[in-house]
Design a protein around this motif. Structure first.
Motif, PDB file in Angstrom:
ATOM      1  N   ALA A   1     -17.194 -10.956   9.478  1.00 25.32           N
ATOM      2  CA  ALA A   1     -16.871  -9.753   8.821  1.00 25.32           C
ATOM      3  C   ALA A   1     -17.235  -8.415   9.683  1.00 25.32           C
ATOM      4  N   VAL A   2     -18.576  -8.719  10.474  1.00 25.75           N
ATOM      5  CA  VAL A   2     -18.985  -7.850  11.516  1.00 25.75           C
ATOM      6  C   VAL A   2     -17.888  -7.712  12.569  1.00 25.75           C
ATOM      7  N   ARG A   3     -17.623  -9.270  13.130  1.00 26.80           N
ATOM      8  CA  ARG A   3     -16.505  -9.221  14.357  1.00 26.80           C
ATOM      9  C   ARG A   3     -15.182  -8.432  14.078  1.00 26.80           C
ATOM     10  N   ALA A   4     -14.864  -8.475  12.762  1.00 24.84           N
ATOM     11  CA  ALA A   4     -13.591  -7.941  12.477  1.00 24.84           C
ATOM     12  C   ALA A   4     -13.586  -6.343  12.594  1.00 24.84           C
ATOM     13  N   GLU A   5     -14.601  -5.810  12.587  1.00 22.56           N
ATOM     14  CA  GLU A   5     -14.823  -4.398  12.734  1.00 22.56           C
ATOM     15  C   GLU A   5     -15.589  -3.771  13.960  1.00 22.56           C
ATOM     16  N   VAL A   6     -15.721  -4.802  14.737  1.00 18.28           N
ATOM     17  CA  VAL A   6     -16.506  -4.602  16.177  1.00 18.28           C
ATOM     18  C   VAL A   6     -15.928  -5.024  17.202  1.00 18.28           C
ATOM     19  N   GLY A   7     -15.068  -4.174  18.214  1.00 18.97           N
ATOM     20  CA  GLY A   7     -14.614  -4.651  19.329  1.00 18.97           C
ATOM     21  C   GLY A   7     -15.519  -4.694  20.484  1.00 18.97           C
ATOM     22  N   MET A   8     -15.104  -5.688  21.563  1.00 19.42           N
ATOM     23  CA  MET A   8     -16.152  -5.619  22.659  1.00 19.42           C
ATOM     24  C   MET A   8     -15.246  -5.655  24.045  1.00 19.42           C
ATOM     25  N   VAL A   9     -15.623  -4.928  24.945  1.00 21.01           N
ATOM     26  CA  VAL A   9     -14.757  -4.910  26.214  1.00 21.01           C
ATOM     27  C   VAL A   9     -15.937  -5.189  27.288  1.00 21.01           C
ATOM     28  N   PHE A  10     -15.618  -6.401  28.031  1.00 20.10           N
ATOM     29  CA  PHE A  10     -16.530  -6.966  29.193  1.00 20.10           C
ATOM     30  C   PHE A  10     -16.323  -6.219  30.287  1.00 20.10           C
ATOM     31  N   GLN A  11     -17.331  -6.848  31.229  1.00 21.63           N
ATOM     32  CA  GLN A  11     -16.882  -6.576  32.694  1.00 21.63           C
ATOM     33  C   GLN A  11     -15.566  -7.273  33.422  1.00 21.63           C
ATOM     34  N   SER A  12     -15.737  -8.659  32.846  1.00 21.44           N
ATOM     35  CA  SER A  12     -14.376  -9.350  33.210  1.00 21.44           C
ATOM     36  C   SER A  12     -13.552  -9.065  32.104  1.00 21.44           C
ATOM     37  N   PHE A  13     -12.254  -9.433  32.423  1.00 27.82           N
ATOM     38  CA  PHE A  13     -11.161  -8.843  31.543  1.00 27.82           C
ATOM     39  C   PHE A  13     -10.665  -9.733  30.624  1.00 27.82           C
ATOM     40  N   ASN A  14     -10.841 -11.073  31.046  1.00 24.40           N
ATOM     41  CA  ASN A  14     -10.872 -12.177  29.812  1.00 24.40           C
ATOM     42  C   ASN A  14      -9.412 -12.234  29.259  1.00 24.40           C
ATOM     43  N   LEU A  15      -8.111 -11.884  29.951  1.00 21.81           N
ATOM     44  CA  LEU A  15      -6.788 -11.717  29.373  1.00 21.81           C
ATOM     45  C   LEU A  15      -6.245 -13.430  29.651  1.00 21.81           C
ATOM     46  N   PHE A  16      -5.356 -13.558  28.590  1.00 20.25           N
ATOM     47  CA  PHE A  16      -4.590 -14.886  28.812  1.00 20.25           C
ATOM     48  C   PHE A  16      -3.588 -14.880  29.973  1.00 20.25           C
ATOM     49  N   PRO A  17      -3.861 -15.699  30.927  1.00 27.52           N
ATOM     50  CA  PRO A  17      -3.078 -15.430  32.162  1.00 27.52           C
ATOM     51  C   PRO A  17      -1.577 -15.936  31.959  1.00 27.52           C
TER      52      PRO A  17
ATOM     53  N   VAL B   1      -5.597  -3.098  29.950  1.00 26.54           N
ATOM     54  CA  VAL B   1      -4.988  -3.982  28.753  1.00 26.54           C
ATOM     55  C   VAL B   1      -6.298  -4.570  27.980  1.00 26.54           C
ATOM     56  N   ALA B   2      -7.122  -4.957  28.389  1.00 25.50           N
ATOM     57  CA  ALA B   2      -8.418  -5.362  27.810  1.00 25.50           C
ATOM     58  C   ALA B   2      -8.860  -4.467  26.614  1.00 25.50           C
ATOM     59  N   ILE B   3      -8.925  -3.153  26.984  1.00 24.10           N
ATOM     60  CA  ILE B   3      -9.148  -2.066  26.112  1.00 24.10           C
ATOM     61  C   ILE B   3      -8.041  -1.832  24.938  1.00 24.10           C
ATOM     62  N   ALA B   4      -6.923  -2.082  25.144  1.00 19.70           N
ATOM     63  CA  ALA B   4      -5.554  -1.919  24.418  1.00 19.70           C
ATOM     64  C   ALA B   4      -5.784  -3.248  23.249  1.00 19.70           C
ATOM     65  N   ARG B   5      -5.936  -4.251  23.913  1.00 21.19           N
ATOM     66  CA  ARG B   5      -6.216  -5.461  23.251  1.00 21.19           C
ATOM     67  C   ARG B   5      -7.342  -5.309  22.072  1.00 21.19           C
ATOM     68  N   THR B   6      -8.516  -4.910  22.523  1.00 21.47           N
ATOM     69  CA  THR B   6      -9.528  -4.506  21.571  1.00 21.47           C
ATOM     70  C   THR B   6      -9.133  -3.395  20.471  1.00 21.47           C
ATOM     71  N   LEU B   7      -8.620  -2.552  20.696  1.00 20.85           N
ATOM     72  CA  LEU B   7      -8.030  -1.213  19.996  1.00 20.85           C
ATOM     73  C   LEU B   7      -6.984  -1.849  18.729  1.00 20.85           C
ATOM     74  N   ALA B   8      -6.317  -2.868  19.299  1.00 21.51           N
ATOM     75  CA  ALA B   8      -5.292  -3.477  18.419  1.00 21.51           C
ATOM     76  C   ALA B   8      -5.564  -4.056  16.898  1.00 21.51           C
ATOM     77  N   MET B   9      -6.924  -4.502  17.180  1.00 26.65           N
ATOM     78  CA  MET B   9      -7.651  -4.670  16.017  1.00 26.65           C
ATOM     79  C   MET B   9      -8.114  -3.575  15.083  1.00 26.65           C
ATOM     80  N   GLU B  10      -8.132  -2.561  15.545  1.00 21.52           N
ATOM     81  CA  GLU B  10      -8.413  -1.312  14.850  1.00 21.52           C
ATOM     82  C   GLU B  10     -10.046  -1.381  14.322  1.00 21.52           C
ATOM     83  N   PRO B  11     -10.749  -1.464  15.432  1.00 25.57           N
ATOM     84  CA  PRO B  11     -12.377  -1.565  15.029  1.00 25.57           C
ATOM     85  C   PRO B  11     -12.950  -0.450  14.856  1.00 25.57           C
ATOM     86  N   LYS B  12     -13.972  -0.362  13.994  1.00 24.31           N
ATOM     87  CA  LYS B  12     -14.760   0.758  13.665  1.00 24.31           C
ATOM     88  C   LYS B  12     -15.618   1.217  14.762  1.00 24.31           C
ATOM     89  N   ALA B  13     -15.883   0.171  15.464  1.00 20.97           N
ATOM     90  CA  ALA B  13     -16.952   0.397  16.400  1.00 20.97           C
ATOM     91  C   ALA B  13     -16.432  -0.588  17.822  1.00 20.97           C
TER      92      ALA B  13
END
Length: 244
Positions: A76-92, A147-159
């Motif tokens: 429930a928490v992770r559904a509302e909280v997005g995280m952007v890391f130092q490394s991009f962690n995109l699927f190549p 892209v990593a930020i866009a991916r995080t925003l796609a989940m429409e997080p509150k934080a």
């Protein structure tokens, strides 16, 4: 009004090293908090504890009133909280657009057409819609982080939690990522940003937190912390980083 994110007496140890030492912090809904301080001060550990990427204890963390602990609460928490890391962690092996579409389709059960439209809108928002059909390896570091930020925003997080999102970038790419983050600030989303970018913290933060030795040693408005720091340790840290 109850804080959206709350830490009460939170500590975290790695063997005998105390990374967080009885930390109290409250972040209001929609507030932008920047955390600064020397390396090893506990900044990244703090944000990683908020969505339990790091186990903590003792102490209590709540997000939207939900205790952050293992089990169904965590989903429930992770559904509302997005995280952007130092490394991009995109699927190549996935295109930029498919990277952004994947989580909403799997977790939010969005249909492909809706996820596609959302992904394109977000890629446009972060300024790289024209890269939608490329693969991450074809992009610059700054573009990948967007892209990593866009991916995080796609989940429409509150934080949103940012763990030094520009530290892995070449200097000329830092600005483009900070510009995207400036655009997100004060849009209603709660933001905690661990950063070495003092200009960004001064310009964007509602509140600046200074950490050292696993503790919060100073907190206040950007003007208070940068122009009138009360702690000698803060003064020494700012003198060191702002002189470069």
């Amino acid at each position: 009004m109850a804080p959206y994110i709350s830490l009460k007496g939170v500590s975290k140890s790695y063997d005998k090293f105390l990374a967080l030492d009885n930390v109290d912090l409250e972040v209001a809904a929609g507030e932008v908090v920047c955390i600064i301080g020397p390396s090893g001060s506990g900044k990244s550990t703090l944000v990683r504890c908020v969505n339990l990427l790091e186990q903590y204890g003792p102490g209590e963390i709540t997000v939207g009133g939900i205790p952050v602990c293992a089990g169904k609460n965590l989903a429930a928490v992770r559904a509302e909280v997005g995280m952007v890391f130092q490394s991009f962690n995109l699927f190549p092996h996935l295109t930029v657009k498919r990277n952004v579409m994947l989580a909403p389709m799997r977790t939010r059960k969005l249909d492909e057409a809706t996820a596609d439209a959302r992904a394109m809108a977000l890629l446009k928002r972060v300024g790289i819609a024209e890269q939608a059909d490329k693969y991450p390896g074809q992009l610059s570091g700054g573009q990948q982080q967007r892209v990593a930020i866009a991916r995080t925003l796609a989940m429409e997080p509150k934080a949103l939690l940012f763990d030094e999102p520009t530290s892995a970038l070449d200097p000329e790419m830092v600005g483009e990522v900070l510009d995207v983050m400036r655009g997100l600030a004060h849009t209603g989303v709660t933001m905690i940003v661990v950063t070495h970018e003092m200009g960004f913290a001064r310009q964007v933060a509602d509140r600046v937190i200074v950490m050292d030795g696993g503790r919060i040693i100073e907190a206040g408005t950007p003007a208070e912390v940068f122009d009138r720091p009360s702690q000698q340790r803060t003064q020494d840290f700012l003198k060191a980083v702002l002189s470069h």
